[in-house]
Every structure is written in C-alpha cells, then in structure tokens.
Design a protein around this motif. Structure first.
Motif, mmCIF file in Angstrom:
data_model
loop_
_atom_site.group_PDB
_atom_site.id
_atom_site.type_symbol
_atom_site.label_atom_id
_atom_site.label_comp_id
_atom_site.label_asym_id
_atom_site.label_seq_id
_atom_site.Cartn_x
_atom_site.Cartn_y
_atom_site.Cartn_z
ATOM 1 N N ILE A 138 0.861 -1.183 0.000
ATOM 2 C CA ILE A 138 0.000 0.000 0.000
ATOM 3 C C ILE A 138 0.892 1.225 0.000
ATOM 4 O O ILE A 138 1.777 1.371 0.852
ATOM 5 C CB ILE A 138 -0.939 0.014 1.222
ATOM 6 N N LEU A 170 0.886 5.659 2.793
ATOM 7 C CA LEU A 170 0.089 5.489 4.005
ATOM 8 C C LEU A 170 0.022 6.815 4.754
ATOM 9 O O LEU A 170 1.030 7.441 5.033
ATOM 10 C CB LEU A 170 0.709 4.425 4.911
ATOM 11 N N SER A 173 -6.247 4.671 3.160
ATOM 12 C CA SER A 173 -5.107 3.761 3.215
ATOM 13 C C SER A 173 -5.081 2.921 4.485
ATOM 14 O O SER A 173 -4.686 1.756 4.455
ATOM 15 C CB SER A 173 -3.796 4.549 3.075
ATOM 16 N N LEU A 174 -5.492 3.496 5.612
ATOM 17 C CA LEU A 174 -5.498 2.717 6.846
ATOM 18 C C LEU A 174 -6.498 1.570 6.775
ATOM 19 O O LEU A 174 -6.235 0.457 7.232
ATOM 20 C CB LEU A 174 -5.806 3.622 8.041
ATOM 21 N N TRP A 227 -5.148 -1.159 4.609
ATOM 22 C CA TRP A 227 -4.191 -1.977 5.362
ATOM 23 C C TRP A 227 -4.936 -3.038 6.172
ATOM 24 O O TRP A 227 -4.581 -4.210 6.170
ATOM 25 C CB TRP A 227 -3.372 -1.067 6.276
ATOM 26 N N SER A 228 -5.989 -2.607 6.851
ATOM 27 C CA SER A 228 -6.757 -3.532 7.678
ATOM 28 C C SER A 228 -7.444 -4.604 6.838
ATOM 29 O O SER A 228 -7.477 -5.781 7.213
ATOM 30 C CB SER A 228 -7.792 -2.753 8.495
ATOM 31 N N ARG A 232 -4.356 -6.634 4.366
ATOM 32 C CA ARG A 232 -3.182 -7.234 5.022
ATOM 33 C C ARG A 232 -2.007 -7.356 4.054
ATOM 34 O O ARG A 232 -1.554 -8.466 3.734
ATOM 35 C CB ARG A 232 -3.531 -8.596 5.620
ATOM 36 N N PRO A 233 -1.475 -6.230 3.579
ATOM 37 C CA PRO A 233 -0.391 -6.281 2.587
ATOM 38 C C PRO A 233 0.929 -6.727 3.195
ATOM 39 O O PRO A 233 1.120 -6.721 4.415
ATOM 40 C CB PRO A 233 -0.297 -4.814 2.128
ATOM 41 N N VAL A 282 3.861 -1.697 3.593
ATOM 42 C CA VAL A 282 3.171 -0.408 3.587
ATOM 43 C C VAL A 282 4.229 0.675 3.446
ATOM 44 O O VAL A 282 5.311 0.582 4.043
ATOM 45 C CB VAL A 282 2.327 -0.160 4.861
ATOM 46 N N ALA A 312 2.761 -2.440 12.325
ATOM 47 C CA ALA A 312 3.425 -3.310 11.351
ATOM 48 C C ALA A 312 4.018 -4.537 12.033
ATOM 49 O O ALA A 312 3.936 -5.657 11.513
ATOM 50 C CB ALA A 312 4.519 -2.521 10.617
ATOM 51 N N THR A 334 1.306 -7.016 12.745
ATOM 52 C CA THR A 334 0.654 -7.612 11.576
ATOM 53 C C THR A 334 1.650 -8.260 10.614
ATOM 54 O O THR A 334 1.275 -8.651 9.516
ATOM 55 C CB THR A 334 -0.160 -6.550 10.816
ATOM 56 N N THR A 347 4.038 -6.898 8.877
ATOM 57 C CA THR A 347 4.128 -6.079 7.666
ATOM 58 C C THR A 347 5.456 -5.342 7.647
ATOM 59 O O THR A 347 5.927 -4.876 8.684
ATOM 60 C CB THR A 347 2.983 -5.044 7.627
#
Length: 604
Positions: A150, A153, A159-160, A163-164, A167-168, A171, A198, A201, A203
């Motif tokens: 994404i 951010l 964008s948030l 992300w949710s 689940r990239p 970011v 991050a 998750t 990320t």
C-alpha cells in the motif's frame, strides 16, 4: 490538444521508465526498485501528475496505466536489475475486467520475471468504496504469486482501512511524515505508531521521501525496515546496484539520532471540566432549615450551590450556616426564611472551558475564602457542578510534576524521562558517547540575594550556552532541574565543546554582576544573623565521563557516574572541568581565564 497528444503517446508508446532504489535499513542492501514513469521530455505531459490528470479527464486512465506497467516491466527486465520490482497500480485498474485474466502475469513471464519478484503497489487516486471486491481481486493476484503493498500510508483516501482489509506485505509511509521527522515530535509519534502496527501484523514498512542524513538515522533508529528517497538514490534510467559509501557509512554508524522533543505547552489543555463534581443545587427560596437538613444527611458535603432557572446565584457553606445557627435565637428567627439570606452572593464562577492555569490565577488573586469554598462550573452560564480548591491544587501540582519529568518549564529542555530514554538508546546501540553533568557553583546565595527572576535568567543563560555548544544532530541537552543539566554528546571534539561552554559562560555571567562585584570577586549579602557575608561569583562546573560500549548497562549507572564526576569538578576552584575516563581519571585544574582581562578575577 493535450488529449490528442496523450493518444499519440499511447499509440507510439512514448513513455520512459525510471527506477528508484529501496534499501533495507539495517543491512544497507537494495531490496528492489520502484518503477516510475515519465512522458516525452519536450511535452507538457512529461510530469506523471500531468500525464495521469489528462488521462483521467480523457477517460484513458486504464490504458495509460497499462502502458506504464508494460514499459516499466520491459525496462526492468532488459537492465536485469536485482531484487523486487514495485509496480504502481491503482485499485480501479486492479478491478478492471481484463486485468483479472492474468495479462500482467503473462507479460512478466515473457521477460523471465517470476511473480514472486513483483510487488503490486496500490496507489489511490480516488476513494475506494468496494472493499469486498478489491479484496477478491487482491486474493486473485496473491494466488498468482504477487505480493501487495500500500502506497502513501497516511495520505490516501482510505489507506489505513486498506491496510486492515488487505493485510499487505508492505506499507509505504507518505513522505509528509518522513521529511523533517527529526524536528517534529508528532511525525515521530505517527511513524512509531505505524511501526508498532506493522510489527503486530507482520508487515514491512517502507519510509518514503528520505532527503537528509538525519532523517535516515531517525528512520533507522525507529526500526523501520526499508527506506526510499533522494538521499538514498534519485529516480534514474540507470539506477545504482548498491548504495553509496556515504549511505553505507551512515547506516553503519554506531551512534543514535537525537529524537525531537515535545516542547511544553504553557497553556495546558486541561480545563475546569476536569474538576467537575456533581452537587445538587438548591433554589434560593428553600428555607435555611431545609438546607441544614441536607448538610446533616450528607456529612461529606461542605458547600451547596444556590441556583435559579439554571443560573448560579451563590454558595452556602456548612461552616457558615452552622456557625450562624449556633448563635442564640438565630435559628428561631431565620430558620424558615429563604436560604439566599445566608449565601455568598459573589462566588467564584468559571466556565467549563477555563484553563486550569487561568483558574488557578483567579483563585490566587481573589479572596481567600474562594480556595476553601470552591467554585461553580458553568456551561455558557448554566450551572453544571462544583469544583474544589483542593482538587485544583492537586491537578496543578500533578501537571507541574508531569511537565518537569518530560520538559523543564523554564528552559523548555527535555527533562528526566527523555534524558533516561536517550541514554538507554545510546547504550542499546553500543554507541560511544560522553555524559557531562553541568552544575552552577554558588548559585543558591545568588538566587536568595537577587531573587528568583534573576536566578531564572542565569539558568536560561547557561541553557542557551549548552545548546549553542552542542551539535543538535548528534548531541542531547537535558535539564534535570534547578541549575543542574546533563548533556550527552556523540560529537568527537567534546573537550573543545566543554571549554567553549566554560569560556562562554565566564563571559556571559558578568552581565549579572556589577564591575565592583567582579573586581572584588564576589558580592555582599546578609546572613540569618544580619552579618555581611562575601559570596563568591557564580561559576560553572562540568563533570564528564567518556562511555565505551558495554561499560554501562543502564541510565542509573550513567547518572551515578556523571554525578560523581561533577562532585570532583566542584572541588576545583572557579570554572572547572573534570573528565572521568573510568580507570584513568583526569582532573584538570581550573581552566585558564578568557583573554578578556576584565574577567580575570571571575575565573580564579
């Protein structure tokens, strides 16, 4: 005209690919490149902003984006660039029907690029509404082996949430939050928060727009995985395959960046509403006997507000009513009369938005009984409740203590908590640094004789000198409290900086004394017995220690060792410097005075 030129560009494929490196912040390795695009150099559509704006107006966004992707993939393959390719794709293009049939996959495989090396970087140009459909499209691309990133951010429309929802794997933080991060506490906190999410998750975060060495160091110290920006490498048709020696040196630097510190907001946001206590008011027509019954039934109640139609009229205190009724015949005469006769008709009233500092000044400047009686809190003139002087003092005290822990209200320099945090970062990073305790000698008698305002000026003077003598990018200046400071220097020329502090203070402090005081080397004041005493002029003592990696394990040890060095310095008459080198302590005699002979006595 521009639409016609755009169609020519599409037909002739007159686009050029540029690549900007993305590096791993810990190793310095280039992990991949973001593919960027430029239009013809002699065209107003050279800029990608203009190119895509005209494409959107011409309803050719998908066609232009498809061509951009083709040009970037082909150039990436022909140059045999290492690592991953970050490919910009808009969500609306990702959902375009033809895209779901694997055209991108077929194209990269034609050039010998595996999908595991391609990151589809979602860049929003307009709001995303159908998250479910977008989620299915992303799953489709993941199934083919692509990873998802994404872009921007914190800047895009949603964008948030993307992300949710998606689940990239990556970011990218918008450059707004990166540029100047070494000077902006809010930006630092934003990026820290993103990093925490991050980590939770799994990320990887990429910081975009790094343009200075200091920004690079702050990003590295925050634990951000990857970085990108002009300081690392500009977009190029022939990008470098490794970072420059300068970048490698910066990333390998054992010291730490100096984080921006939050300045004290002298007008604290806390308001009278924080002190609100709900107290049931009484009407002015209620009898004194009935008010007394309320006090009897509620022993904890000290004050009752008198309110009519929502408007506060006054206060009745338990002590005043009981004292009056204790007098002979008063209750018999006035017990059935309205309570308004015994109320304080001029209570202190504060709107709920009144700052606590302002409220404190009102209480302090008003009659003493306001402190004991408390005050009425209103909302646009309407009664809300009560506040007590006890609660106000407690809240103000807590605010002052809290503020002093994080920043000194006089100098606005960082307080004990940021000092300790910075020491811990230095120790954790294995940095070489010097810790120097700075203390003023003979300051208390000066403060007692000349008053706290003059004393404050001297403290502000030494604070300014310390800031000027230190490198703001490498050195940290903290104010422990009173006339005590702690500076943490990663600069290599620390002894020259220490000497500069002493020389400058020796010159500056003269402004606080008369020539006569300077000539005699002190000033007279009376002690507690009324006897004249000659007090020495203010001097400064620096107690320093040079810290090697692994030598200390906590800020407590550093503070103790620096305080010991300060005590050694204070044993040396006049302006003094003592450097503890752990095993090879070197006490230096009082430093020679500045060249100005008018100050010779001041430095002895």
């Amino acid at each position: 005209m521009l639409q016609k030129r755009l169609r020519q560009i599409i037909e002739r494929q007159e686009l050029t690919a540029l690549f900007q490196p993305i590096i791993h912040m810990q190793s310095g390795e280039i992990i991949g490149y973001e593919g960027l695009i430029r239009g013809p150099s002699d065209s107003p559509l050279h800029s990608p902003l203009n190119l895509f704006r005209v494409a959107a107006a011409s309803k050719l966004s998908v066609e232009v984006e498809h061509l951009c992707r083709k040009v970037v993939i082909e150039a990436f393959a022909k140059m045999a660039l290492p690592g991953k390719l970050f490919l910009n794709v808009s969500p609306e293009c990702l959902l375009y029907p033809n895209m779901e049939h694997g055209e991108t996959l077929d194209y990269i495989q034609r050039f010998g690029i595996s999908p595991e090396r391609v990151i589809i970087e979602l860049t929003e140009s307009q709001p995303t509404y159908d998250y479910e459909l977008l989620g299915r499209a992303v799953a489709h691309y993941r199934a083919m082996g692509f990873e998802i990133a994404i872009d921007d951010l914190g800047e895009g429309f949603s964008s948030l949430r993307l992300w949710s929802e998606l689940r990239p794997a990556y970011v990218k933080i918008d450059m707004h939050f990166i540029q100047g991060i070494n000077l902006d506490k809010v930006k630092l906190q934003f990026v820290q928060s993103i990093q925490h999410i991050a980590e939770a998750t799994n990320t990887m975060v990429i910081a975009e727009g790094i343009e200075t060495q200091t920004e690079l160091l702050v990003i590295r110290d925050l634990g951000i995985a990857c970085g990108q920006g002009y300081h690392i490498g500009r977009p190029s048709g022939s990008p470098a395959l490794a970072v420059s020696p300068e970048i490698a040196k910066t990333l390998g630097y054992k010291g730490v960046a100096v984080y921006p510190q939050e300045k004290i907001n002298r007008q604290h946001n806390a308001t009278a509403l924080r002190l609100l206590r709900i107290v049931q008011p009484v009407p002015p027509t209620m009898s004194n006997n009935d008010v007394l019954k309320i006090f009897v039934q509620a022993p904890e109640l000290e004050v009752i507000p008198v309110v009519e139609n929502g408007l506060p009229l006054g206060l009745i205190t338990r002590r005043n009513l009981v004292d009056r009724f204790a007098m002979e015949f008063i209750r018999e005469l006035h017990g059935k009369r309205p309570c308004s006769m015994f109320m304080d008709a001029a209570p202190l009233i504060a709107d709920k938005h009144t700052k606590l500092q302002d409220l404190s000044r009102l209480v302090a400047s008003g009659d003493r009984h306001h402190l004991f009686n408390g005050f009425i809190i209103t909302d646009q003139g309407q009664y809300l409740g009560m506040g007590t002087g006890h609660d106000l003092i407690g809240e103000i005290t807590e605010m002052q203590i809290d503020a002093a822990r994080y920043a000194n209200p006089l100098t606005l320099l960082p307080g004990n908590v940021p000092i300790n945090e910075h020491i811990e970062r230095l120790l954790e990073n294995g940095a070489r640094f010097s810790a120097c305790y700075v203390d003023l000698d003979a300051f208390k008698p000066f403060n007692d004789t000349y008053g706290y305002r003059k004393g404050d000026e001297v403290i502000q003077c030494i604070a300014k000198i310390l800031e000027q003598a230190c490198d703001p990018l490498r050195d940290f200046v903290g104010h422990i409290g009173g006339d005590d400071f702690l500076i943490l220097l990663q600069s290599e020329d620390v002894e020259q900086r220490f000497k500069a502090i002493i020389d400058t203070f020796a010159l500056e402090v003269s402004q606080f004394f008369s020539r006569t005081d300077i000539a005699r080397g002190g000033y007279f004041s009376e002690d507690r017995r009324g006897i004249a005493v000659l007090n020495p002029l203010i001097t400064v003592s620096l107690g320093a220690l040079k810290v090697e990696p692994g030598q200390f394990v906590s800020h407590h040890q550093i503070a103790t060792a620096a305080a010991d060095a300060k005590r050694q310095a204070k044993r040396i008459p006049g302006h003094s410097l003592f450097i503890e080198r752990r095993g090879a302590p070197a006490a230096q005699a009082a430093l020679p005075p500045p060249v100005d002979r008018a100050l010779m006595e001041l430095t002895v």
